[in-house]
Design a protein around this motif. Structure first.
Motif, PDB file in Angstrom:
ATOM      1  N   TRP A  28       0.808  -1.221   0.000  1.00 60.23           N
ATOM      2  CA  TRP A  28       0.000   0.000   0.000  1.00 60.23           C
ATOM      3  C   TRP A  28       0.839   1.267   0.000  1.00 60.23           C
ATOM      4  O   TRP A  28       0.329   2.353  -0.298  1.00 60.23           O
ATOM      5  CB  TRP A  28      -0.927   0.022   1.216  1.00 60.23           C
ATOM      6  CG  TRP A  28      -0.206   0.028   2.534  1.00 60.23           C
ATOM      7  CD1 TRP A  28       0.091  -1.049   3.307  1.00 60.23           C
ATOM      8  CD2 TRP A  28       0.327   1.166   3.225  1.00 60.23           C
ATOM      9  NE1 TRP A  28       0.777  -0.670   4.440  1.00 60.23           N
ATOM     10  CE2 TRP A  28       0.936   0.690   4.416  1.00 60.23           C
ATOM     11  CE3 TRP A  28       0.357   2.530   2.968  1.00 60.23           C
ATOM     12  CZ2 TRP A  28       1.560   1.538   5.330  1.00 60.23           C
ATOM     13  CZ3 TRP A  28       0.980   3.372   3.877  1.00 60.23           C
ATOM     14  CH2 TRP A  28       1.565   2.877   5.041  1.00 60.23           C
ATOM     15  N   LEU A  32      -2.094   1.097  -5.090  1.00 67.02           N
ATOM     16  CA  LEU A  32      -3.391   0.619  -4.625  1.00 67.02           C
ATOM     17  C   LEU A  32      -3.393  -0.899  -4.765  1.00 67.02           C
ATOM     18  O   LEU A  32      -3.406  -1.418  -5.887  1.00 67.02           O
ATOM     19  CB  LEU A  32      -4.518   1.231  -5.457  1.00 67.02           C
ATOM     20  CG  LEU A  32      -4.796   2.713  -5.214  1.00 67.02           C
ATOM     21  CD1 LEU A  32      -5.691   3.276  -6.300  1.00 67.02           C
ATOM     22  CD2 LEU A  32      -5.439   2.919  -3.848  1.00 67.02           C
ATOM     23  N   ARG A  35      -5.039  -3.784  -7.763  1.00 72.54           N
ATOM     24  CA  ARG A  35      -5.547  -3.194  -9.000  1.00 72.54           C
ATOM     25  C   ARG A  35      -4.430  -3.172 -10.047  1.00 72.54           C
ATOM     26  O   ARG A  35      -3.258  -3.329  -9.721  1.00 72.54           O
ATOM     27  CB  ARG A  35      -6.078  -1.784  -8.761  1.00 72.54           C
ATOM     28  CG  ARG A  35      -5.010  -0.747  -8.548  1.00 72.54           C
ATOM     29  CD  ARG A  35      -5.557   0.659  -8.689  1.00 72.54           C
ATOM     30  NE  ARG A  35      -6.324   0.855  -9.894  1.00 72.54           N
ATOM     31  CZ  ARG A  35      -5.804   1.101 -11.092  1.00 72.54           C
ATOM     32  NH1 ARG A  35      -4.490   1.166 -11.246  1.00 72.54           N
ATOM     33  NH2 ARG A  35      -6.572   1.273 -12.145  1.00 72.54           N
ATOM     34  N   GLN A 144      -8.922   9.440 -14.961  1.00 72.99           N
ATOM     35  CA  GLN A 144      -8.819   8.220 -14.169  1.00 72.99           C
ATOM     36  C   GLN A 144      -7.606   8.264 -13.241  1.00 72.99           C
ATOM     37  O   GLN A 144      -7.704   7.912 -12.063  1.00 72.99           O
ATOM     38  CB  GLN A 144      -8.720   7.002 -15.082  1.00 72.99           C
ATOM     39  CG  GLN A 144      -8.713   5.691 -14.292  1.00 72.99           C
ATOM     40  CD  GLN A 144      -8.388   4.491 -15.147  1.00 72.99           C
ATOM     41  OE1 GLN A 144      -7.721   4.619 -16.171  1.00 72.99           O
ATOM     42  NE2 GLN A 144      -8.847   3.323 -14.733  1.00 72.99           N
ATOM     43  N   ALA A 147      -8.167  10.566 -10.235  1.00 73.22           N
ATOM     44  CA  ALA A 147      -8.983   9.938  -9.196  1.00 73.22           C
ATOM     45  C   ALA A 147      -8.199   8.874  -8.437  1.00 73.22           C
ATOM     46  O   ALA A 147      -8.317   8.750  -7.211  1.00 73.22           O
ATOM     47  CB  ALA A 147     -10.240   9.327  -9.820  1.00 73.22           C
ATOM     48  N   LEU A 148      -7.368   8.124  -9.153  1.00 75.96           N
ATOM     49  CA  LEU A 148      -6.589   7.073  -8.498  1.00 75.96           C
ATOM     50  C   LEU A 148      -5.559   7.647  -7.533  1.00 75.96           C
ATOM     51  O   LEU A 148      -5.400   7.160  -6.413  1.00 75.96           O
ATOM     52  CB  LEU A 148      -5.887   6.212  -9.551  1.00 75.96           C
ATOM     53  CG  LEU A 148      -6.767   5.274 -10.381  1.00 75.96           C
ATOM     54  CD1 LEU A 148      -5.952   4.614 -11.478  1.00 75.96           C
ATOM     55  CD2 LEU A 148      -7.416   4.220  -9.498  1.00 75.96           C
ATOM     56  N   VAL A 151      -7.394  10.785  -4.947  1.00 72.29           N
ATOM     57  CA  VAL A 151      -8.578  10.411  -4.167  1.00 72.29           C
ATOM     58  C   VAL A 151      -8.371   9.040  -3.520  1.00 72.29           C
ATOM     59  O   VAL A 151      -8.229   8.927  -2.303  1.00 72.29           O
ATOM     60  CB  VAL A 151      -9.847  10.421  -5.041  1.00 72.29           C
ATOM     61  CG1 VAL A 151     -11.065  10.016  -4.197  1.00 72.29           C
ATOM     62  CG2 VAL A 151     -10.068  11.796  -5.654  1.00 72.29           C
ATOM     63  N   GLU A 152      -8.326   7.993  -4.341  1.00 76.16           N
ATOM     64  CA  GLU A 152      -8.243   6.639  -3.790  1.00 76.16           C
ATOM     65  C   GLU A 152      -6.916   6.393  -3.066  1.00 76.16           C
ATOM     66  O   GLU A 152      -6.900   5.940  -1.921  1.00 76.16           O
ATOM     67  CB  GLU A 152      -8.435   5.610  -4.908  1.00 76.16           C
ATOM     68  CG  GLU A 152      -9.825   5.620  -5.529  1.00 76.16           C
ATOM     69  CD  GLU A 152      -9.999   4.500  -6.536  1.00 76.16           C
ATOM     70  OE1 GLU A 152      -9.517   3.382  -6.270  1.00 76.16           O
ATOM     71  OE2 GLU A 152     -10.596   4.746  -7.600  1.00 76.16           O
ATOM     72  N   TYR A 153      -5.806   6.690  -3.741  1.00 78.38           N
ATOM     73  CA  TYR A 153      -4.512   6.439  -3.102  1.00 78.38           C
ATOM     74  C   TYR A 153      -4.299   7.358  -1.901  1.00 78.38           C
ATOM     75  O   TYR A 153      -3.764   6.934  -0.869  1.00 78.38           O
ATOM     76  CB  TYR A 153      -3.378   6.623  -4.106  1.00 78.38           C
ATOM     77  CG  TYR A 153      -2.011   6.483  -3.479  1.00 78.38           C
ATOM     78  CD1 TYR A 153      -1.525   5.232  -3.115  1.00 78.38           C
ATOM     79  CD2 TYR A 153      -1.222   7.595  -3.232  1.00 78.38           C
ATOM     80  CE1 TYR A 153      -0.278   5.098  -2.524  1.00 78.38           C
ATOM     81  CE2 TYR A 153       0.026   7.471  -2.645  1.00 78.38           C
ATOM     82  CZ  TYR A 153       0.495   6.221  -2.298  1.00 78.38           C
ATOM     83  OH  TYR A 153       1.725   6.104  -1.708  1.00 78.38           O
ATOM     84  N   ASN A 154      -4.719   8.605  -2.028  1.00 77.90           N
ATOM     85  CA  ASN A 154      -4.568   9.535  -0.910  1.00 77.90           C
ATOM     86  C   ASN A 154      -5.332   9.048   0.316  1.00 77.90           C
ATOM     87  O   ASN A 154      -4.806   9.063   1.438  1.00 77.90           O
ATOM     88  CB  ASN A 154      -5.056  10.919  -1.331  1.00 77.90           C
ATOM     89  CG  ASN A 154      -4.929  11.938  -0.210  1.00 77.90           C
ATOM     90  OD1 ASN A 154      -3.850  12.183   0.305  1.00 77.90           O
ATOM     91  ND2 ASN A 154      -6.049  12.520   0.181  1.00 77.90           N
ATOM     92  N   ASN A 155      -6.563   8.601   0.120  1.00 79.95           N
ATOM     93  CA  ASN A 155      -7.350   8.095   1.250  1.00 79.95           C
ATOM     94  C   ASN A 155      -6.723   6.836   1.841  1.00 79.95           C
ATOM     95  O   ASN A 155      -6.657   6.672   3.071  1.00 79.95           O
ATOM     96  CB  ASN A 155      -8.781   7.806   0.802  1.00 79.95           C
ATOM     97  CG  ASN A 155      -9.538   9.074   0.451  1.00 79.95           C
ATOM     98  OD1 ASN A 155      -9.206  10.166   0.927  1.00 79.95           O
ATOM     99  ND2 ASN A 155     -10.550   8.950  -0.388  1.00 79.95           N
ATOM    100  N   LEU A 156      -6.266   5.937   0.976  1.00 79.45           N
ATOM    101  CA  LEU A 156      -5.644   4.705   1.461  1.00 79.45           C
ATOM    102  C   LEU A 156      -4.377   5.000   2.248  1.00 79.45           C
ATOM    103  O   LEU A 156      -4.149   4.424   3.326  1.00 79.45           O
ATOM    104  CB  LEU A 156      -5.324   3.787   0.281  1.00 79.45           C
ATOM    105  CG  LEU A 156      -4.536   2.516   0.618  1.00 79.45           C
ATOM    106  CD1 LEU A 156      -5.384   1.572   1.469  1.00 79.45           C
ATOM    107  CD2 LEU A 156      -4.067   1.805  -0.643  1.00 79.45           C
TER     108      LEU A 156
END
Length: 297
Positions: A28, A32, A35, A144, A147-148, A151-156
Motif C-alpha cells: 500500500w 493501490l 488493481r 482516471q 482519481a486514483l 482520491v483513492e490512493y490519498n485516502n488509502l
C-alpha cells in the motif's frame, strides 16, 4: 524458499508481466493493492503496442523491436527475483526501471492508431479525427489517474500510515512556545509511529523522540516544561507518566484522520527546576554626612 526456485521464478515472471492489466501487488505504500498498474487506457495501448512490436519484429527482423520487448521483463528482475519472498512480487518500486520501455510501447501503439485513422480518411478529416481521438484518450486517462492518485490512493495512504506530520507539528509548537527541544518525547509503543519521523516533521532531523516507559523516570532531573506524546492504547505508558509526574495534564489530540488520535501529556516546570538567581551584590553607599548645627547667636 517456499518451493522450487525455478517454479517460483516463472510464477513471479507471470505475475510481474500480468501486473499492467491485472494486479500490481499488495504494497500500500506506493500503490493501490490488487488493481492494475496501468489505467485501462494505458493498459489497452500497452498490450496493443506489444503485439504490434512483436508482429513487426517477425516481419522485418529489426533487433530494436525485440530489444524493447525484452527490456521490460529484464528491468523487472528486482521484483521477479524475489524468490525467498514471492508474496512481495510484483512490486511497483522494484519494477520501476521498466517504466520507460512500457510507455515507449504505449507510445508506439498510440502513434500507430492515430496514423491509421489519419491515413484512412482525407488529410483534413483524418488529422481532425486523429487529434480528437488523441485528446479523448489523454483526457480519459488523466481523469482516471487523477482519481486514483489524489482520491483513492490519498485516502488509502492516510488511513494506512501514521500521522507523524501532526505529531511533529505539536512538538514544533511546543518548541516555538519556549519549550526545550530535548524535553519533548514520543512514548514508544509496538507497531506505532516511527519516532524519527516525528522529530523530522518537528524540524529536528537528527533527533529521535523515542522514550520507553521505563526511561521516563530518568527525565525528572531535566529542567523546564516537558511534553510526552502517547498512544491512547498505551495504558502502561499513561500510568507511568502519572506516577512520575502527578502534576501533569492530559490532552486528547483529535486527528484529521479517523482512528489516528493521540494523547499529549504536558508537565509544567517545577518551581524547584527554575534556576536560583544569584544574590544581588550589596551596594556600598557613602555615609550620609553628619549635619552641622550652626551655633546660636
Amino acid at each position: 524458499m517456499p518451493g522450487p526456485p525455478l517454479q517460483i521464478f516463472f510464477s513471479n515472471l507471470g505475475k510481474a508481466l500480468a501486473m499492467f492489466a491485472w494486479d500490481n501487488g499488495n504494497i500500500w505504500v506506493h500503490s493501490l493493492p490488487g488493481r492494475p498498474a496501468l489505467g485501462f487506457t494505458a493498459a489497452a495501448l500497452f498490450h496493443l503496442g506489444a503485439v504490434l512490436l512483436l508482429v513487426r519484429y517477425l516481419r522485418r527482423r529489426q533487433w530494436e523491436d525485440l530489444f524493447v520487448l525484452l527490456s521490460i521483463p529484464l528491468l523487472m528482475m528486482p521484483s521477479i527475483l524475489s524468490l525467498a519472498f514471492p508474496a512481495e512480487n510484483p512490486s511497483l518500486n522494484r519494477t520501476g526501471g521498466a517504466l520507460i520501455p512500457v510507455f515507449l510501447v504505449v507510445g508506439f501503439a498510440l502513434e500507430g492508431l492515430l496514423n491509421t485513422l489519419e491515413g484512412r480518411l482525407s488529410p483534413k478529416a483524418g488529422r481532425r479525427v486523429a487529434l480528437g481521438v488523441a485528446a479523448l484518450l489523454l483526457g480519459v486517462s488523466a481523469l482516471q489517474n487523477y482519481a486514483l492518485v489524489f482520491v483513492e490512493y490519498n485516502n488509502l495512504y492516510r488511513q494506512s500510515s501514521w500521522n507523524t506530520s501532526e505529531m511533529g507539528a505539536v512538538v514544533r509548537g511546543f518548541i516555538e512556545s519556549g519549550g526545550n527541544p530535548e524535553n519533548a518525547w514520543t512514548v514508544a509503543y509496538p507497531y506505532w509511529v516511527d519516532t524519527r519521523l516525528v522529530g523530522i516533521n518537528a524540524g529536528l532531523p537528527f533527533r529521535d523522540t523515542q522514550i520507553w516507559p521505563e526511561q521516563i523516570e530518568g527525565t525528572r532531573p531535566l529542567q523546564g516544561n516537558k511534553l510526552f506524546l502517547v498512544k491512547p492504547d498505551d495504558v502502561d505508558g499513561q500510568e507511568t507518566l502519572e506516577q512520575v509526574y502527578p502534576e501533569g495534564v492530559w490532552q486528547h489530540y483529535v486527528s484529521a484522520v479517523e482512528g489516528k488520535d493521540f494523547l499529549l501529556y504536558w508537565v509544567p516546570a517545577h518551581p524547584a527546576d527554575a534556576p536560583t538567581p544569584p544574590p544581588a551584590e550589596e551596594e556600598n553607599f557613602p555615609p550620609y554626612p553628619t549635619p552641622t548645627v550652626p551655633p546660636e547667636p
